[in-house]
Design an enzyme around this catalytic site. Structure first.
Site, PDB file in Angstrom:
ATOM      1  N   ASP A 125      -3.256 -43.712  -9.868  1.00  0.00           N
ATOM      2  CA  ASP A 125      -2.422 -43.903 -10.868  1.00  0.00           C
ATOM      3  C   ASP A 125      -3.158 -43.266 -12.003  1.00  0.00           C
ATOM      4  O   ASP A 125      -4.440 -43.018 -11.958  1.00  0.00           O
ATOM      5  CB  ASP A 125      -2.036 -45.426 -11.344  1.00  0.00           C
ATOM      6  CG  ASP A 125      -1.315 -45.714 -12.190  1.00  0.00           C
ATOM      7  OD1 ASP A 125      -0.206 -44.673 -12.547  1.00  0.00           O
ATOM      8  OD2 ASP A 125      -1.114 -46.882 -12.778  1.00  0.00           O
TER       9      ASP A 125
ATOM     10  N   GLU B 100      -2.859 -38.159 -14.800  1.00  0.00           N
ATOM     11  CA  GLU B 100      -2.309 -37.059 -15.443  1.00  0.00           C
ATOM     12  C   GLU B 100      -3.788 -36.113 -16.115  1.00  0.00           C
ATOM     13  O   GLU B 100      -3.464 -34.888 -16.173  1.00  0.00           O
ATOM     14  CB  GLU B 100      -1.318 -37.293 -16.517  1.00  0.00           C
ATOM     15  CG  GLU B 100      -0.182 -37.840 -15.971  1.00  0.00           C
ATOM     16  CD  GLU B 100      -0.289 -39.368 -15.465  1.00  0.00           C
ATOM     17  OE1 GLU B 100      -1.232 -40.045 -15.820  1.00  0.00           O
ATOM     18  OE2 GLU B 100       0.490 -39.624 -14.352  1.00  0.00           O
TER      19      GLU B 100
ATOM     20  N   ASP C 170       7.319 -44.470 -13.981  1.00  0.00           N
ATOM     21  CA  ASP C 170       7.656 -45.977 -14.706  1.00  0.00           C
ATOM     22  C   ASP C 170       9.318 -45.588 -15.003  1.00  0.00           C
ATOM     23  O   ASP C 170       9.606 -45.534 -16.394  1.00  0.00           O
ATOM     24  CB  ASP C 170       6.825 -46.273 -15.864  1.00  0.00           C
ATOM     25  CG  ASP C 170       5.612 -46.586 -15.394  1.00  0.00           C
ATOM     26  OD1 ASP C 170       5.302 -46.800 -14.244  1.00  0.00           O
ATOM     27  OD2 ASP C 170       4.679 -46.730 -16.306  1.00  0.00           O
TER      28      ASP C 170
HETATM   29  O1  MIG Z   1      -0.073 -48.179 -17.991  1.00  0.00           O
HETATM   30  O2  MIG Z   1      -1.219 -50.376 -13.206  1.00  0.00           O
HETATM   31  O3  MIG Z   1       3.048 -46.191 -13.211  1.00  0.00           O
HETATM   32  O4  MIG Z   1       3.154 -48.130 -11.313  1.00  0.00           O
HETATM   33  O5  MIG Z   1       2.282 -50.643 -12.094  1.00  0.00           O
HETATM   34  C1  MIG Z   1       0.565 -48.671 -16.906  1.00  0.00           C
HETATM   35  C2  MIG Z   1      -0.118 -50.802 -13.892  1.00  0.00           C
HETATM   36  C3  MIG Z   1      -0.269 -48.498 -15.813  1.00  0.00           C
HETATM   37  C4  MIG Z   1       1.523 -47.382 -14.587  1.00  0.00           C
HETATM   38  C5  MIG Z   1       2.152 -47.205 -13.038  1.00  0.00           C
HETATM   39  C6  MIG Z   1       2.747 -48.531 -12.759  1.00  0.00           C
HETATM   40  C7  MIG Z   1       1.696 -49.495 -12.429  1.00  0.00           C
HETATM   41  C8  MIG Z   1       1.055 -49.577 -13.932  1.00  0.00           C
HETATM   42  N1  MIG Z   1       0.539 -48.431 -14.409  1.00  0.00           N
END
Ligand code: MIG
Length: 782
Positions: free
Chosen positions: A349, A352, A468
């Site tokens: 996650d 980017e 999201d």
């Molecule tokens: O700033 O880890 O897209 O699936 O649950 C949010 C917490 C960070 C973004 C991800 C989401 C995840 C969440 N993350």
């Protein structure tokens, strides 16, 4: 062939029958390193013709005009040019955008971003600079192998050209064509790499939540699935399993014994996926930080001395410089303990990379924001004060405007590389490193990586999800063209958070979303903190039952889905396909956003609006049968009823879908039979593929592959089966052919030997066992 003047150099280089390269530059020598292209064909013979002058590059293929690129120029550090279109051309691809399938009249930018507002149509997590221009009788694809900022404007003044600009002096592009869109995808996949073959369990249902916060909670969720006999294969641990969001650590209080927990989950038949963010907390004494400092592993700031710093979940972080192979190896090593205690999948996650505040640049702004939030220190602010929102707004202001990041990488030769040139490749490089971790610690086991951000080539390493989204009907509906476009961009293994990540809605939305999610290649339920719980049993009856029905349908379809994954691995074909992918001659099928083909044989027309109990469905070209009630339709527009527990699904004339008996998770018990269900008017065929589903032995030839054909003439069916490879034998013993419109069938043969026919209602069933398939008939082994 090339063109040169003082300003611009253009080279057109045919590579194969279907692929050619276009290089646009200022003529200065440039070392172009590609992260994406894994194989450039070099064939002598080709069908290309081209003509270049200072204004235009005319391209024809097999003697027919294909397209024109024109008006090449340099402007403020950008290479700018145009792709001339015909008025009725359609434009597809461009990876993940919350846009309808046909991407005309849009400004599309390539810049990986943690986009909070999906529906503004702006840049999102993934950048895939590949588009396909298509209409009946004409198709070509165009890929730009550049990992910095690129804009595409498909809407200037009129729709007869695409304006393209890339922030560089040297641009490598590929033009791909063929007889069909299938050819283009296949060729694009040869260039950028075949999608990886995931383990079978990854095709099952995945349960996630931000977050399951304690070891007991995780186990109780898993047990509840088993107690209620709701199929599920994977459970996810989101950021709260960590100690203060420090990656590769555990919160000792809430997860006192992760090893035991994983063993218990495995015993229950669950696979475990843990989130791993890219930011590493700046904290002396934290092993990942100390160790990284020792290796000089992090991205640097403008002075090349300090590290580039930003705040993310743990507070101030530094970021691994995945550009260097030694650092990718180091990153792989960080996974050692996790993989050794049995973690099955890694969820990448924030890659980017998403950064809440970039410290080196905006100290003042941060202080201002901290003041606004009652003088909390910036690393205590758990919201996204700048970063994404501001960034996306400024990008929509002007085509060339984007937020440059003052960060620098070192490559393997010690050369300094500006982050802005490789921004979009960052997640790809991270996934290369993550895959390396699996290779090191579990060399023969198939891996599972789920990545939020991506660049072309990601299909070799990871599944992706669309980030999201929200519990809203429009997000449900837009997920269809989003995933179809990812599929057309070479990324078949994709999904959206079922139910929507943010927000709440009535129970009907969740039912309809699960019914659609059955057909997402990645079938995952995930939701944000603060939303209502989304485990299937948290819904009221009868809604809860409909959700469970949807999950069971997924498991019934697994053999068909596995076949589709094999086709994706072989040829790059998407699993969710736009109608025109299967019916390229049907003009109407080029602009359908709310229906799709699930593989070659099943058309899905999900309900995407509240309170709707019937919908119009476009059925292309052939005859169709409603899979549930067996009603037969001619092609064209129809009105189809769909009460809250129904999903309109149509099986194509002479299509075959492969189903099986219920299980609670992959590997729970041996599958005894598979069923080949067909709506037969003439001649139906399919491949039958199987392997052990968990190791890489299939790469060494241990798989089962056969080609089955069913021919109908008058009231007689003749089945033939050719074994292509039987170095692995499927666990099922019986293969039952179900002719869904089989009322009148009187005689059946397999490889010329007569077989009895069983009739249930109008269905004719022919029972075959595996030995009959492989012993008789003209089989051969490769
Ligand atoms: O700033 O880890 O897209 O699936 O649950 C949010 C917490 C960070 C973004 C991800 C989401 C995840 C969440 N993350």
């Amino acid at each position: 062939m090339s063109f040169k003047n003082n300003e611009i150099h253009i080279d057109f280089i045919p590579l194969s029958n279907k692929c050619a390269k276009l290089i646009i530059s200022n003529g200065k020598p440039f070392f172009h390193k590609s992260f994406t292209i894994i194989h450039e064909p070099k064939e002598e013979k080709h069908y290309w013709n081209f003509k270049i002058n200072d204004k235009e590059c005319f391209i024809s293929w097999k003697g027919k005009n294909l397209t024109i690129f024109s008006n090449f120029r340099f402007d403020e550090g950008f290479i700018i040019f145009e792709n001339i279109l015909e008025k009725d051309d359609n434009i597809y691809g461009f990876g993940e955008r919350a846009l309808w399938l046909n991407r005309k009249f849009k400004k599309i930018r390539m810049w990986n971003l943690d986009q909070l507002d999906h529906l503004n149509g702006g840049p999102m997590y993934k950048s895939i600079p590949f588009y396909i221009v298509a209409k009946p009788g004409k198709n070509y694809g165009f890929f730009i192998d550049y990992t910095g900022y690129i804009f595409f404007d498909t809407s200037i003044e009129d729709s007869s050209k695409i304006l393209i600009g890339a922030n560089t002096n040297y641009l490598v592009c590929y033009i791909i064509t063929g007889e069909s869109i299938k050819d283009i995808i296949e060729e694009y996949i040869k260039l950028t790499g075949r999608p990886y073959m995931p383990p079978k369990w990854a095709l099952g249902y995945h349960q996630s939540r931000w977050s399951y916060e304690t070891q007991e909670e995780v186990l109780s969720i898993a047990k509840e699935f088993r107690k209620r006999k709701i199929p599920c294969d994977a459970i996810y641990l989101d950021i709260d399993y960590m100690d203060n969001y420090k990656i590769f650590t555990w919160n000792k209080e809430n997860f006192p014994n992760p090893e035991l927990m994983i063993k218990q989950l495995h015993d229950l038949g669950f696979k475990v996926v843990t989130i791993v963010d890219v930011g590493i907390k700046e904290e002396n004494g934290y092993f990942a930080y100390d160790n990284g400092i020792e290796k000089d592993a992090f991205i640097k700031s403008f002075n090349m001395k300090d590290y580039f710093k930003g705040t993310v979940w743990p507070g101030v972080c530094v970021f691994p410089d995945f550009l260097r192979s030694s650092i990718r190896e180091w990153w792989a090593d960080l996974h050692k303990n996790f993989l050794n205690i049995g973690i099955d999948g890694i969820w990448n996650d924030m890659n980017e990379p998403a950064i809440f505040c970039i410290l080196n640049k905006v100290e003042k702004l941060i202080t201002d924001i901290s003041n606004k939030f009652n003088n909390k220190k910036y690393d205590e602010i758990n919201i996204n004060p700048i970063g994404t929102v501001v960034t996306s707004q400024s990008i929509s202001e002007s085509l060339k405007n984007y937020i440059k990041i003052d960060a620098y990488h070192l490559d393997d030769d010690g050369k300094i590389i500006d982050h802005n040139e490789i921004h979009n490749a960052y997640p790809l490089l991270e996934c290369i490193a993550t895959k390396r971790a699996f290779e090191k610690y579990n060399p023969n086991k198939r891996f599972f990586i789920l990545s939020r951000s991506a660049f072309s080539g990601i299909q070799r390493y990871a599944a992706v999800w669309t980030g999201d989204n929200s519990a809203d009907w429009i997000h449900l509906e837009i997920s269809i063209p989003m995933l179809l476009s990812l599929g057309l961009s070479g990324v078949p293994f994709c999904g959206a958070d079922i139910g929507g990540f943010y927000g709440n809605a009535d129970q009907e939305l969740f039912v309809r979303w699960f019914q659609l999610g059955v057909f997402y290649p990645l079938f995952r339920n995930h939701s944000s903190k603060g939303t209502r719980r989304r485990e299937p049993w948290t819904f009221k009856k009868p809604y809860a039952n409909y959700i469970v029905d949807a999950i069971k349908l997924r498991y019934a379809l697994l053999p068909y889905i596995y076949k589709l994954f094999y086709e994706a691995y072989e040829k790059g074909y998407p699993i969710m396909r736009p109608l025109f992918f299967e019916f390229p001659k049907d003009k109407e099928s080029y602009n359908i956003n709310d229906e799709f083909m699930f593989g070659d044989s099943l058309l899905i027309a999900p309900i995407t609006k509240p309170n709707v109990r019937a919908r119009v469905v476009y059925l292309p070209k052939v005859k169709w049968m409603n899979w549930k009630n067996k009603k037969i339709y001619d092609p064209g527009w129809i009105l189809e009823k769909a009460s809250i527990n129904e999903i309109p699904m149509f099986i194509r004339e002479n299509g075959i879908i492969i189903t099986t008996d219920p299980i609670n998770y992959i590997g729970e018990k041996k599958i005894n039979s598979i069923y080949l269900e067909t709506f037969l008017t003439k001649n139906a065929s399919t491949i039958i593929y199987d392997d052990d589903g968990e190791t890489k032995d299939f790469e060494k030839g241990k798989y089962f592959l056969g080609f089955l054909n069913i021919k109908k003439k008058n009231n007689e069916v003749n089945i033939s089966f050719k074994v292509i490879n039987k170095n692995y034998m499927p666990e099922w013993k019986f293969l039952k052919i179900k002719i869904l419109n089989g009322k009148k069938i009187k005689k059946a043969t397999i490889n010329k030997i007569k077989k009895p026919i069983e009739k249930i209602n109008d269905i004719a069933i022919i029972n075959l066992n595996i030995n009959e398939l492989i012993k008789k008939g003209d089989s051969y082994t490769v």
